[in-house]
Design a protein around this motif. Structure first.
Motif, PDB file in Angstrom:
ATOM      1  N   ALA A 212      34.808  -0.622  49.023  1.00 54.21           N
ATOM      2  CA  ALA A 212      35.143  -1.649  49.996  1.00 54.21           C
ATOM      3  C   ALA A 212      35.946  -0.979  51.097  1.00 54.21           C
ATOM      4  O   ALA A 212      36.693  -0.038  50.863  1.00 54.21           O
TER       5      ALA A 212
ATOM      6  N   CYS B 157      23.617   3.475  51.567  1.00 54.57           N
ATOM      7  CA  CYS B 157      24.725   2.584  51.230  1.00 54.57           C
ATOM      8  C   CYS B 157      24.495   1.252  51.921  1.00 54.57           C
ATOM      9  O   CYS B 157      24.234   1.211  53.129  1.00 54.57           O
TER      10      CYS B 157
ATOM     11  N   PRO C 193      31.420  -4.304  55.479  1.00 51.28           N
ATOM     12  CA  PRO C 193      32.210  -4.483  54.245  1.00 51.28           C
ATOM     13  C   PRO C 193      32.396  -3.220  53.435  1.00 51.28           C
ATOM     14  O   PRO C 193      33.246  -3.181  52.548  1.00 51.28           O
ATOM     15  N   PHE C 194      31.598  -2.178  53.681  1.00 52.14           N
ATOM     16  CA  PHE C 194      31.691  -0.962  52.880  1.00 52.14           C
ATOM     17  C   PHE C 194      32.065   0.238  53.738  1.00 52.14           C
ATOM     18  O   PHE C 194      31.907   0.245  54.961  1.00 52.14           O
TER      19      PHE C 194
ATOM     20  N   GLN D 269      31.053  -6.762  45.300  1.00 54.37           N
ATOM     21  CA  GLN D 269      30.211  -7.488  46.248  1.00 54.37           C
ATOM     22  C   GLN D 269      29.942  -6.696  47.519  1.00 54.37           C
ATOM     23  O   GLN D 269      28.995  -6.992  48.245  1.00 54.37           O
ATOM     24  N   GLU D 270      30.760  -5.684  47.796  1.00 50.15           N
ATOM     25  CA  GLU D 270      30.692  -5.029  49.098  1.00 50.15           C
ATOM     26  C   GLU D 270      29.665  -3.919  49.202  1.00 50.15           C
ATOM     27  O   GLU D 270      29.211  -3.601  50.303  1.00 50.15           O
ATOM     28  N   PHE D 271      29.299  -3.284  48.097  1.00 48.94           N
ATOM     29  CA  PHE D 271      28.485  -2.071  48.230  1.00 48.94           C
ATOM     30  C   PHE D 271      27.549  -1.843  47.062  1.00 48.94           C
ATOM     31  O   PHE D 271      27.774  -2.307  45.948  1.00 48.94           O
ATOM     32  N   SER D 272      26.494  -1.113  47.355  1.00 46.91           N
ATOM     33  CA  SER D 272      25.610  -0.533  46.350  1.00 46.91           C
ATOM     34  C   SER D 272      25.081   0.771  46.940  1.00 46.91           C
ATOM     35  O   SER D 272      25.120   0.983  48.152  1.00 46.91           O
TER      36      SER D 272
ATOM     37  N   ARG E  32      23.012  -0.939  57.013  1.00 52.51           N
ATOM     38  CA  ARG E  32      22.937   0.164  56.049  1.00 52.51           C
ATOM     39  C   ARG E  32      23.313   1.476  56.718  1.00 52.51           C
ATOM     40  O   ARG E  32      23.124   1.654  57.917  1.00 52.51           O
TER      41      ARG E  32
ATOM     42  N   LEU F 138      26.508 -11.694  55.817  1.00 53.32           N
ATOM     43  CA  LEU F 138      27.675 -10.816  55.716  1.00 53.32           C
ATOM     44  C   LEU F 138      28.772 -11.260  56.664  1.00 53.32           C
ATOM     45  O   LEU F 138      29.962 -11.169  56.346  1.00 53.32           O
TER      46      LEU F 138
ATOM     47  N   THR G 235      25.033  -3.432  51.293  1.00 49.04           N
ATOM     48  CA  THR G 235      25.639  -4.513  50.517  1.00 49.04           C
ATOM     49  C   THR G 235      24.568  -5.130  49.638  1.00 49.04           C
ATOM     50  O   THR G 235      23.470  -5.426  50.122  1.00 49.04           O
TER      51      THR G 235
END
Length: 441
Positions: free
Chosen positions: A273, A438, A79-80, A324-327, A386, A70, A440
């Protein structure tokens, strides 16, 4: 692991009770619209135990907190950004920029001498802002534009200059750039969508409701409601042309950069993001730049992007957006007794109502010694930094490689959250309830 205290916002469109109820605090005298969890410079999330902000913790050792991958991909920033969001009234009509547009806009406003945090500034950072909303209650939103032929059907029975003009222009909206020209026309000073014209259009929607001849009660009720608060705002006509979205608890929708949207009501977890770039065009008292919105928005008439859950394990559902930044992932621990009911109140404000008793929370520690095999610890899928939040019940969270001077085990109840650095590796959870994560992808 570090317990987090989110940064609260008090926008007028927020709810006085939805977020306080979820967090287990007293009803607020002023609306609470959002609570931020991340390291964005404009939302200083803090660490409970030490009192320092998360941004400073990451700055102390970016490699340990973020991981090499990252750090290489996104630089020394998380990133998120994760938020609790609780609209009791409609948010502004808005779009978020791509990275290229954000960079251009940020530099342009710098050259113009507009302070980064000024009320009349649009671009506050150089990042794009794809986002996803996960509903905790019934959640209403407007996302993207209807197919023009469907919008034409909604004009049946409406009278006035605006309705007549829309009928003609929607016939041309199917050609390339047709919708863009239509929305630009609505915001043009020579458009019939004047304050008087918009009020006439809204009154015709209300009359159609009273007659019982509305082809869409939801749309006419929305127009009537918006017209009462934003008298004469041409953004009301734009909202009429947009796709209504209704999410049930546990459902999610993705908003890509450049897609026009407006959240209407409910309580949800929003992940994006890490950016605060918002271009607004109406339905707000904040700074509006309708010309910029028309310039950068996507005007394809497409259905909203609902995100279906993947199932990496028996206990976890993962929501993967094309970003690309989050799930997001939601883990429901086995034999969960502490189920919660999320519901809308009659005034359309989302409120969290837990069925778990205070006695369950107090006795949780002793109960852990009597857990059956069904409630044994499970591994939370994922890696890297996370943020975790308990959505219901009582959850014990442990890490396999705790950092010095930080906790290796914490118990979370509804609304409580933690940050876990990349160096802390595997996360395991036990107890009864639900946990959202949350990360990446």
């Amino acid at each position: 692991m570090e317990r987090l205290t989110g940064w609260k916002k008090n926008d007028a469109w927020g709810s006085t009770d939805a977020i306080p109820n979820f967090l287990g605090s007293e009803r607020s005298e002023s609306p609470v619209s959002e609570v931020w969890f991340g390291d964005h410079i404009d939302g200083p999330t803090s660490l409970n135990e030490s009192g320092i902000i998360l941004r400073d913790l990451i700055d102390q050792d970016p490699t340990a907190m973020l991981g090499d991958g990252l750090l290489y991909s996104f630089g020394p920033r998380l990133p998120f950004l994760m938020k609790l969001i609780a609209p009791a009234e409609a948010l502004s009509l808005q779009v978020h920029p791509t990275k290229e547009l954000a960079r251009e806009g940020y530099i342009r406003e710098d050259v113009l001498g507009i302070e980064r945090t000024a009320a009349d500034r649009t671009y506050r950072d150089m990042n794009h802002k794809p986002e996803m909303i996960y509903a905790l209650t019934d959640f209403e939103a407007l996302v993207g534009f209807r197919v023009p032929r469907k919008a034409r059907r909604l004009l049946d029975g409406l009278e006035g200059m605006v309705a007549d003009s829309l009928r003609k222009r929607l016939r041309l909206a199917t050609v390339r750039s047709g919708l863009k020209m239509l929305i630009g026309w609505l915001f043009d000073e020579d458009s019939p969508a004047t304050a008087e014209g918009v009020s006439e259009f809204a009154a015709s929607c209300a009359q159609r409701l009273e007659r019982g001849t509305s082809p869409s009660r939801r749309t006419d009720e929305m127009v009537t409601r918006l017209a009462a608060k934003y008298v004469g705002d041409p953004g009301i006509i734009v909202a009429f042309l947009m796709n209504p979205v209704s999410l049930r608890p546990g459902e999610a929708v993705y908003i890509p950069p450049r897609q026009i949207h407006s959240y209407q009501s409910g309580l949800g977890i929003e992940v994006m993001a890490s950016s605060d770039n918002v271009v607004r065009a109406g339905l707000t008292r904040k700074y509006v730049d309708s010309a910029q919105l028309v310039e950068i928005a996507e005007f394809s008439a497409l259905p909203p992007i609902r995100v279906a859950a993947e199932h990496p394990s028996d206990t976890t559902d993962t929501f993967l957006a094309p970003a690309q930044e989050f799930s997001l992932s939601v883990t429901t621990l086995p034999a969960a007794e502490a189920r919660s009911a999320y519901s809308h109140e009659s005034d359309a404000r989302g409120a969290f109502k837990s069925e778990a008793s205070a006695h369950d929370a107090v006795s949780h520690e002793s109960d852990m010694h009597e857990l059956s095999d069904d409630t044994r610890a499970v591994t939370i899928p994922g890696e890297g930094p996370r943020i975790l939040m308990c959505l219901e019940g009582s959850i014990d969270v442990t890490t396999s490689a705790p950092r010095a001077h930080s906790a290796d085990h914490l118990t979370l109840t509804c609304g409580q959250s933690v940050f876990v650095g990349a160096c802390e590796h595997d996360i395991r959870a036990s107890g009864r309830g639900k946990l959202i994560q949350c990360a990446t992808p």
